[in-house]
Design an enzyme around this catalytic site. Sequence first.
Site, PDB file in Angstrom:
ATOM      1  N   TYR A  74      -0.815   4.312   2.478  1.00 33.10           N
ATOM      2  CA  TYR A  74      -1.498   3.130   1.936  1.00 33.10           C
ATOM      3  C   TYR A  74      -0.471   2.067   1.543  1.00 33.10           C
ATOM      4  CZ  TYR A  74      -4.112   0.250  -1.427  1.00 33.10           C
ATOM      5  OH  TYR A  74      -4.669  -0.799  -2.111  1.00 33.10           O
TER       6      TYR A  74
ATOM      7  N   LYS B 266       0.274  -1.898   2.804  1.00 24.80           N
ATOM      8  CA  LYS B 266       0.317  -3.061   1.920  1.00 24.80           C
ATOM      9  C   LYS B 266       1.681  -3.746   1.975  1.00 24.80           C
ATOM     10  CE  LYS B 266      -3.894  -2.873   0.394  1.00 24.80           C
ATOM     11  NZ  LYS B 266      -4.877  -3.935   0.701  1.00 24.80           N
TER      12      LYS B 266
END
Length: 260
Positions: A156, A160
Amino acid sequence: MTNGIDLSGRTAIITGASRGIGLAAAQAIAAAGGNVVLTSRSQESADVAAAQVAGTALGVAAHAVDEDAARRCVDLTLETFGSIDILVNNAGTNPAYGPVIDQDHGQFVKTFDVNLWAPILWTSLVTRAWMGEHGGSVVNTASIGGMGFEANLGLYNASKSALIHLTKQMALELSPKIRVNSVAPGVVRTRLAATLWQEHEQQVCDATALDRIGEPADIGAAITFLASDAASWVTGETMVIDGGQRLGDPTLFRKGATGA
């Protein structure tokens, strides 16, 4: 108008706006006078979200990575409001909790499709449909996770981190007509981030300089600022909104604390 920001006559599309940060951004932009289009996977959830906005709001069913649905949303927005001045690429997901080497290809694809490809897709569509000629502002929802390292959130956070890089890349490619910025929230009271705070909220607060978990409205206000003329000379930047979480343990610096 809200907090001195006036978005009257402007229209924003916010992806992933059925709850949390996306909904808060829609509410803040509408409070500043803007028209808002809120997308969600289902029409029902999009309509429920739009009903929570005090202002001119339209809910549209459009999964963030569905190009046909995204194109229909852009077309409908232009037909309804006549412009697309703001795009908030907020849709995000994290199906890949755990060490990076334990993730499968499906989890990788879903994470990067929603968190990275979708912002490219929607920015491309609104640029060609309106902003490329008329100008506008794009705000991506990144994360402070993209600026560091955390157990179990590697994939994740990598997505980002890539989004932060992409923000700068697109800011250059789309200049001078379109400004592109991102926000990097810390731990915020959302369903997506629930595992980061729900069972240990006080511990998170104690480790935060401003002594509380973030609220979606905190991020919505920052997004509205970046989308407005108040940030007219800001592009390619990532605004951290984390209450001081990246600063480190604040208890060591407070009155009465003793060092080793």
